[in-house]
Design a protein around this motif. Structure first.
Motif, PDB file in Angstrom:
ATOM      1  N   GLN A 129      29.647  39.566  33.592  1.00  0.00           N
ATOM      2  CA  GLN A 129      29.234  38.615  32.559  1.00  0.00           C
ATOM      3  C   GLN A 129      27.748  38.288  32.602  1.00  0.00           C
ATOM      4  N   GLU A 130      27.239  37.945  33.749  1.00  0.00           N
ATOM      5  CA  GLU A 130      25.853  37.501  33.842  1.00  0.00           C
ATOM      6  C   GLU A 130      24.886  38.588  33.378  1.00  0.00           C
ATOM      7  N   GLU A 131      25.126  39.831  33.819  1.00  0.00           N
ATOM      8  CA  GLU A 131      24.224  40.930  33.453  1.00  0.00           C
ATOM      9  C   GLU A 131      24.313  41.256  31.969  1.00  0.00           C
ATOM     10  N   VAL A 132      25.543  41.377  31.444  1.00  0.00           N
ATOM     11  CA  VAL A 132      25.667  41.829  30.052  1.00  0.00           C
ATOM     12  C   VAL A 132      25.211  40.751  29.068  1.00  0.00           C
ATOM     13  N   LEU A 133      25.329  39.483  29.434  1.00  0.00           N
ATOM     14  CA  LEU A 133      24.796  38.426  28.566  1.00  0.00           C
ATOM     15  C   LEU A 133      23.311  38.636  28.319  1.00  0.00           C
ATOM     16  N   LYS A 181      30.117  50.390  32.139  1.00  0.00           N
ATOM     17  CA  LYS A 181      30.543  48.994  32.083  1.00  0.00           C
ATOM     18  C   LYS A 181      31.957  48.894  31.514  1.00  0.00           C
ATOM     19  N   ARG A 182      32.692  47.900  32.009  1.00  0.00           N
ATOM     20  CA  ARG A 182      34.034  47.653  31.481  1.00  0.00           C
ATOM     21  C   ARG A 182      34.016  46.645  30.330  1.00  0.00           C
ATOM     22  N   THR A 183      32.856  46.092  30.036  1.00  0.00           N
ATOM     23  CA  THR A 183      32.692  45.217  28.881  1.00  0.00           C
ATOM     24  C   THR A 183      32.925  46.017  27.604  1.00  0.00           C
ATOM     25  N   LYS A 184      33.677  45.426  26.664  1.00  0.00           N
ATOM     26  CA  LYS A 184      33.980  46.110  25.410  1.00  0.00           C
ATOM     27  C   LYS A 184      33.560  45.269  24.215  1.00  0.00           C
ATOM     28  N   LEU A 185      32.973  45.946  23.237  1.00  0.00           N
ATOM     29  CA  LEU A 185      32.700  45.311  21.948  1.00  0.00           C
ATOM     30  C   LEU A 185      34.005  45.313  21.163  1.00  0.00           C
ATOM     31  N   LEU A 205      26.685  50.274  27.285  1.00  0.00           N
ATOM     32  CA  LEU A 205      27.929  50.008  28.004  1.00  0.00           C
ATOM     33  C   LEU A 205      28.581  51.304  28.469  1.00  0.00           C
ATOM     34  N   THR A 206      28.540  52.336  27.609  1.00  0.00           N
ATOM     35  CA  THR A 206      29.184  53.606  27.938  1.00  0.00           C
ATOM     36  C   THR A 206      28.442  54.326  29.057  1.00  0.00           C
ATOM     37  N   HIS A 229      38.744  37.777  32.848  1.00  0.00           N
ATOM     38  CA  HIS A 229      37.859  38.176  31.751  1.00  0.00           C
ATOM     39  C   HIS A 229      37.463  36.966  30.918  1.00  0.00           C
ATOM     40  N   THR A 230      36.349  37.092  30.243  1.00  0.00           N
ATOM     41  CA  THR A 230      35.925  36.088  29.268  1.00  0.00           C
ATOM     42  C   THR A 230      35.522  36.793  27.979  1.00  0.00           C
ATOM     43  N   LEU A 231      35.451  36.022  26.908  1.00  0.00           N
ATOM     44  CA  LEU A 231      34.893  36.521  25.655  1.00  0.00           C
ATOM     45  C   LEU A 231      33.431  36.107  25.572  1.00  0.00           C
ATOM     46  N   ILE A 232      32.609  36.990  25.026  1.00  0.00           N
ATOM     47  CA  ILE A 232      31.207  36.692  24.757  1.00  0.00           C
ATOM     48  C   ILE A 232      31.006  36.746  23.248  1.00  0.00           C
TER      49      ILE A 232
END
Length: 875
Positions: free
Chosen positions: A840-844, A819-823, A814-815, A646-649
């Motif tokens: 990462q690439e898409e959500v950025l 997506k598994r990306t979380k704010l 995201l919901t 995982h990374t932070l954005i």
């Protein structure tokens, strides 16, 4: 300027509150005889003796004058006698009354901060003086001797020699606070001293000879009158009955919610008839469900074992569909003599279909807490339609309290059952599972009942104020977004924080050695009194750059910044304080807030409490994570992604308040700079200094940047001169140049201030009201503060709305897309996410797009967005 304590109408209240608390404490301690001695405000006998007496005192601030009438009303309502006399000061009246009371056998306590009152001390008279920490010190003869080195009767002689700058008692020039006690210990009184000048060392004799008339005059000024013919006797100072009705009205107007328990009774605030029921079997529970299904909405509230939703266990659930009714379903009770209860699984299984059905609207007070606890226990509270705390924050943004107890008292004239009646306070505090069922049933049902009543009242108020859309479309949906963020938390590297804390301690030790070397001695660096002594007495730095306080010289940050050019020590102190704060407030404190189970920090975000609508956070307050210094920024490195996958954005609105200012003001030059994507600070510097862009150096750009951001907050020349370390005239010239350059901004500020003065509020782009009652204050400082709020609020409030809209859209995206990306965090104009590297690439791309298009304004909105292994790297 720091915002002073006021009610929501802008009336200053700090002095009233402090004085009222003191009086209530005296009454609570059982004092039967009390008198308040007031000055009438005219000339006194001392003015006839000495025209300069108190002549140079600064005028009483308007903010304090406006509080005097309330003080008198409260004293009267408390039944406390008052006394005052023409031609005499309150001290003389109090002195006479104290001596008369002593004569008839009373033990007398005088509460004051005037040291001249110490002359009244006797075996039956003591003086309480306010200390710098806000408490009281008891002075008897021994304490007077310890503090001043003299007996109480010598206080007038002491002031005759040392003088008193507060009252302009001249004293004898050159005979100060250290010398006076020595002379008086040998000669007793001023008169005896003057008769034996031949026995006094020459260096004092000449000063006493030259100042003899001043000494004798000063003693007369300092000596209290204690034989006045008063209109009241000590026996007449017996406290009468309180007028609770008047007190309630005053406390409601002044918003003294914390004092209600001390003055209200059931007789003054009768409770209506209620129908509160406890449900303990499955048949009753199913019957309740059928009742809920007949209604479109219900109020719900959880009783739990903890105020921390991450650790809390459910004790019981309260529900109501109508005012004055309520149902309580106990689940957990640790008392041995309680009947068997329904299990948590039983209750949630029956309730879950209703809780998770969006067609049933849920009402709550701070319902985000209940939502999180329900989620942790396997139930999702859907269909949230109203939160009374959030509504209060929107309707009354200048109010300092939006708790249920305060809202009930202010809006329904209802006094809630205090929670301390159930679980106690301090070391005796227990938990809700140890409260007997009848008590907790009454308490829990009252919560949902009052919440529903407040909801019914606030609905119409929101409509009247034109706030329904913002409430329904932004604030209510945001509750679920914030709940998910808080439950997710953010991982923190505790080992790195401990390492950083050690490094800060090493820096502190180094700074301490440097400080001692520059000071020429060791001292308590954290003591303003000792530091002031070093700076202004030992090093003799300019005293005109500080001010005197109760404890000595001020050594706050502004004073140290002014002193820095004169000596290395002030700058070292500033650096020391910076490292000390980073260590205590962040590196040390954050470690203790890491949840041992999740290894993450779970902050709490608040929608009510900031008048512009900005979110705030607590436990910890992540809005204040330092960013200005390299050492402060290192703290962000401790906030990390959960693992290597995982990374932070970090997505940050670029110069958003300036862009909103360009839109609101319509200034052509400001708009053009953003439309052409110019370096706004370099462009401003070029225009302000009248130079082509290629001739603008780093210092000019820095000054322009400070101006750009400062102007958004209504910065004045005084503050700007401090921030840029330039003189006042140069700072004022910069401001004048700025407004000549951006004339549309100046015109907009004039319009917005005039509008705020007319209606006492301003609005954001989406219509949120920010009330600015301070702008009508008689006190100039308070009024200027109100103007600065009025200038800044439309920009800050609109920026807050913009990021909230972005959060709602991003969370929905995201919901719905799985997506598994979380704010995780919102910090002012910045959002922090955690994402799997595969997303990462898409959500950025999507996050940037949604943030930049959340709201349309006349200039482009720009978002800087980056990814990294930790918050600092992603920033």
């Amino acid at each position: 300027m720091q915002q002073q304590l006021t009610n929501s109408q802008g009336q200053p209240t700090a002095a009233i509150l402090s004085f009222t608390r003191m009086l209530l404490k005296l009454l609570e301690e059982g004092n039967e005889y009390i008198a308040i001695c007031f000055d009438l405000g005219g000339k006194s006998k001392r003015d006839e003796l000495y025209a300069a007496y108190k002549a140079d005192r600064p005028p009483t601030p308007d903010s304090l004058i406006s509080q005097f009438p309330y003080v008198r009303k409260i004293v009267e309502a408390l039944g406390i006698p008052t006394v005052a006399m023409d031609d005499y000061e309150a001290d003389d009246v109090a002195g006479t009354l104290a001596k008369q009371a002593e004569t008839v056998g009373f033990d007398v306590l005088i509460m004051t901060n005037d040291k001249d009152m110490l002359q009244l001390i006797s075996p039956k008279i003591k003086v309480h003086r306010v200390n710098p920490r806000g408490g009281y010190e008891i002075y008897d003869a021994a304490a007077c001797k310890r503090r001043y080195g003299i007996e109480p009767y010598q206080i007038p002689d002491y002031l005759a020699l040392a003088g008193d700058s507060v009252d302009q008692i001249p004293g004898v020039s050159g005979i100060g606070e250290k010398t006076s006690p020595k002379l008086l210990s040998e000669f007793g009184t001023v008169e005896t001293l003057l008769q034996h000048l031949d026995e006094v060392p020459e260096r004092f004799r000449t000063k006493l000879e030259a100042g003899e008339s001043h000494a004798l005059l000063s003693k007369k000024l300092a000596t209290l009158e204690t034989a006045l013919e008063l209109p009241i006797t000590p026996e007449g100072c017996k406290v009468g009955d309180k007028n609770n009705e008047t007190l309630l009205a005053l406390f409601r107007e002044l918003e003294f919610h914390s004092l209600l328990d001390q003055i209200t009774t059931d007789r003054e605030m009768p409770k209506p008839d209620t129908n509160y029921q406890m449900i303990t079997d499955e048949a009753e529970l199913k019957q309740l469900i059928e009742e809920l299904k007949k209604n479109e909405e219900f109020s719900v509230d959880l009783e739990t074992t903890s105020t921390n939703p991450i650790d809390a266990h459910i004790v019981g659930i309260a529900i109501t569909t109508a005012p004055h009714e309520g149902y309580y379903i106990p689940i957990l009770n640790s008392l041995l003599d309680t009947p068997s209860l329904l299990s948590q699984d039983q209750v949630l299984e029956v309730l879950r279909p209703v809780l998770e059905d969006v067609s049933y609207q849920k009402v709550g007070q701070n319902i985000k807490y209940d939502l999180k606890v329900f989620k942790r226990h396997g139930a999702d509270l859907k269909g949230i339609s109203f939160d009374t705390m959030v509504a209060s924050g929107l309707l009354h943004p200048a109010s300092s309290s939006h708790g249920l107890n305060d809202l009930a008292f202010t809006h329904l004239n209802h006094k809630m059952i205090p929670i301390k009646d159930l679980i106690g306070t301090g070391s005796k505090r227990t938990t809700m599972d140890l409260v007997p069922l009848p008590q907790i049933t009454e308490y829990a049902c009252e919560d949902v009942d009052i919440t529903l009543q407040l909801k019914n009242k606030f609905v119409s108020e929101l409509a009247t104020e034109g706030l329904t859309d913002i409430f329904r479309d932004i604030e209510i949906p945001l509750i679920s977004v914030l709940a998910d963020m808080e439950l997710a938390g953010i991982q923190v590297d505790g080992n790195y924080l401990r390492q950083l804390s050690g490094e800060f301690q090493e820096r502190l030790d180094q700074k301490m050695d440097q400080i001692y070397a520059e000071a020429g001695q060791e001292f308590n660096i954290n003591s303003p009194k000792q530091l002031g002594q070093i700076l202004f007495e030992e090093l003799d730095l300019p005293k005109n750059l500080t001010r005197k306080t109760k404890t000595g010289y001020s050594t706050d940050i502004r004073v140290l910044q002014r002193l820095a050019p004169h000596h290395p020590l002030p700058e070292l102190i500033l650096e020391y304080r910076s490292f000390a704060k980073l260590k205590s407030t962040y590196t040390d404190a954050l470690v203790g807030l890491i949840n041992p189970d999740t290894r993450r920090i779970h902050t709490s975000f608040h929608q009510a409490g900031v008048r512009t609508g900005r979110l705030s956070s607590s436990d910890p307050n992540l809005q204040n994570i330092p960013v200005r210094t390299a050492e402060g920024r290192e703290i962000r490195r401790a906030f990390v992604a959960s693992d290597d996958d995982h990374t932070l954005i970090v997505a940050d609105y670029s110069q958003i308040e300036l862009r909103i200012l360009a839109h609101l003001s319509g200034d052509d030059r400001l708009r053009e700079a953003f439309e052409q994507d110019l370096d706004i600070h370099a462009q401003s510097a070029s225009l302000i200094f009248g130079l082509p862009p290629e001739e603008i150096d780093d210092d000019m750009r820095r000054q322009a940047k400070t101006m750009n951001y400062g102007i958004v907050y209504g910065v004045g020349a005084f503050r700007l001169s401090n921030e840029l370390q330039i003189d006042f005239g140069e700072a004022q010239q910069l401001i004048d140049n700025y407004f000549q350059t951006y004339a549309g901004v100046r015109d907009y500020f004039d319009r917005i201030v005039a509008k705020a003065q007319e209606q006492e509020y301003i609005t954001t782009l989406l219509g949120r009201r920010c009330y600015v009652p301070e702008i009508q204050a008689a006190d100039r400082n308070t009024q200027e503060f109100g103007k600065r709020v009025a200038i800044n609020a439309p920009m800050q409030g609109t920026a807050a709305e913009l990021i909230k809209l972005a959060m709602l859209e991003i969370h929905d995206y995201l919901t719905k897309n799985g997506k598994r990306t979380k704010l995780l965090l919102q910090v002012h104009d910045e959002l922090v996410f955690e994402t799997p590297k595969s997303e990462q690439e898409e959500v950025l791309i999507e996050i940037k797009r949604m943030m930049e298009n959340a709201c349309q304004i006349d200039v482009p909105i720009k978002v800087d967005i980056h990814a990294g292994a930790n918050w600092l790297e992603a920033k």
